[in-house]
Enzyme design. Structure first.
Site, PDB file in Angstrom:
ATOM      1  CE1 TYR A 141      28.389  39.010 -13.581  1.00  0.00           C
ATOM      2  CE2 TYR A 141      30.371  40.092 -12.782  1.00  0.00           C
ATOM      3  CZ  TYR A 141      29.600  38.955 -12.926  1.00  0.00           C
ATOM      4  OH  TYR A 141      30.048  37.778 -12.408  1.00  0.00           O
ATOM      5  CG  PHE A 169      38.475  38.366  -5.654  1.00  0.00           C
ATOM      6  CD1 PHE A 169      37.462  37.931  -4.802  1.00  0.00           C
ATOM      7  CD2 PHE A 169      38.934  39.659  -5.504  1.00  0.00           C
ATOM      8  CE1 PHE A 169      36.926  38.763  -3.816  1.00  0.00           C
ATOM      9  CE2 PHE A 169      38.415  40.505  -4.520  1.00  0.00           C
ATOM     10  CZ  PHE A 169      37.412  40.046  -3.675  1.00  0.00           C
ATOM     11  NE  ARG A 279      37.758  45.403 -18.922  1.00  0.00           N
ATOM     12  CZ  ARG A 279      37.927  44.108 -18.681  1.00  0.00           C
ATOM     13  NH1 ARG A 279      37.871  43.242 -19.667  1.00  0.00           N
ATOM     14  NH2 ARG A 279      38.174  43.672 -17.472  1.00  0.00           N
TER      15      ARG A 279
END
Ligand code: UDP
Length: 334
Positions: A141, A169, A279
């Site tokens: 991404y 952010f 993750r």
């Protein structure tokens, strides 16, 4: 100005459309409504329901409306998903961006704003992260956004297209109790925690507590979506003085545990949390230095406190526990 906003039915796009319309700009929203919501489109904006894969559709909307600028939000945006499906992000984000840019150049559009990301800085060598920090995207991404930033440099060089790349952010909060965040599936921390407070989820899973941070959980810089919108409007007005790139955040980091604590304090609910595995693609700490946009455009966040951000998000989620499904068909911003 007359402007085209791709993804103007989405979370950040709809917040920007609202500010543009209120400033007197005429806005056409280009959105396939795959992630956005018709009810999030400002009633004074025109919605063109189309896909960026469809170059003819882009050509048609540019020929008909002749916008002076394009703000490009429509994109695949999930870091975790991009680690699982890199072609979706590298393919769709880059191809759709190129479709849009080629059409923009053909139709003489001279201004372009790109939604970019802090994920350009995968393992930042220093914190806070300014625009000189070495770029090494943390995921496909982030890579797709960096490729688009690079392409924009050539669009400026070859065609005089003035651009701003705005690297967000962690966008958070809601513009009003009528205009907020509604993703399906929801993956972002603050809405997930607030869904626990609403009783829609049993618990929140903390993705790892063995990071090198004060409490072991990841630290992020949460910036209010209305402050992001303000930065877009300022950047757009400054483009005639040249292209520019800005990192956009509050300049303060909060850990996952601190976010959960703040949500408990704001909602008054217990919000059970458990620790799960990391993750993939998550850097330990991402905190922005936004000194450049502060100095050059006079931007400053109005929602500097995490508590204010969570309060605004809670006002939206508690008024619309099922998101835009709880709203009428037309937007009615308050
Ligand atoms: N996070 C978490 N549990 C969740 C969702 C997110 O612990 O259910 C963490 C995630 O690992 C990251 C931070 O919360 O460190 C913010 O994640 P989010 O997906 O909201 O934004 P991102 O940082 O990916 O842009």
């Amino acid at each position: 100005m007359k402007l085209l906003v791709t993804g103007g039915a989405g979370y950040i796009g709809s917040a920007v459309v609202r500010q543009l319309v209120e400033a007197g700009d005429r806005v056409v929203v280009f959105d396939d409504l795959s992630q956005g919501h018709r009810a999030a489109v400002h009633p004074d904006a025109t919605l063109f329901h189309g896909r960026l894969e469809d170059r003819d559709a882009i050509d048609r909307v540019l020929a008909e409306h002749r916008p002076e600028g394009i703000l490009h939000f429509a994109s695949q945006t999930l870091v975790g998903e991009s680690m699982e499906k890199p072609f979706l992000h590298l393919g769709a984000n880059v191809r759709n961006g190129l479709n849009l840019l080629e059409s923009a150049v053909d139709h003489g559009v001279r201004r372009f704003i790109l939604s970019s990301t802090a994920n350009l800085f995968g393992l930042p060598e220093r914190i806070p992260i300014d625009e000189e920090t070495r770029i090494d995207p943390g995921s496909p991404y982030g890579e797709s956004k960096f490729i688009l930033e690079r392409i924009l440099r050539w669009m400026d060089d070859r065609f005089g297209l003035r651009y701003a790349a705005l690297r967000y952010f962690n966008a958070a909060g809601a513009v009003s109790p009528e205009l907020g965040e509604d993703h399906d599936p929801e993956t972002h921390l603050i809405p997930i925690v607030l869904q626990c407070a609403l009783g829609q989820r049993e618990k929140v899973t903390i993705y790892g507590d063995d990071y090198d941070t004060s409490d072991g959980t990841c630290v992020r810089d949460y910036v209010h979506v209305a402050d992001l919108a303000d930065a877009h409007v300022r950047a757009l007005r400054a483009l005639d003085r040249g292209s520019r790139t800005y990192n956009l955040g509050n300049g303060r980091g909060f850990s996952v545990r601190q976010v959960i604590e703040t949500c408990r304090a704001v909602t008054g609910h217990a919000i059970p949390a458990e620790v799960g595995p990391r993750r993939p693609g998550d850097p330990a700490v991402l905190v922005a230095s936004s000194e450049r946009i502060r100095a050059e455009l006079g931007w400053a966040p109005r929602y500097g406190e995490l508590r204010q951000i969570v309060e605004s998000a809670w006002a939206w989620h508690s008024a619309h526990p099922h998101g835009y499904a709880d709203r009428g068909p037309a937007a009615a911003p308050s």
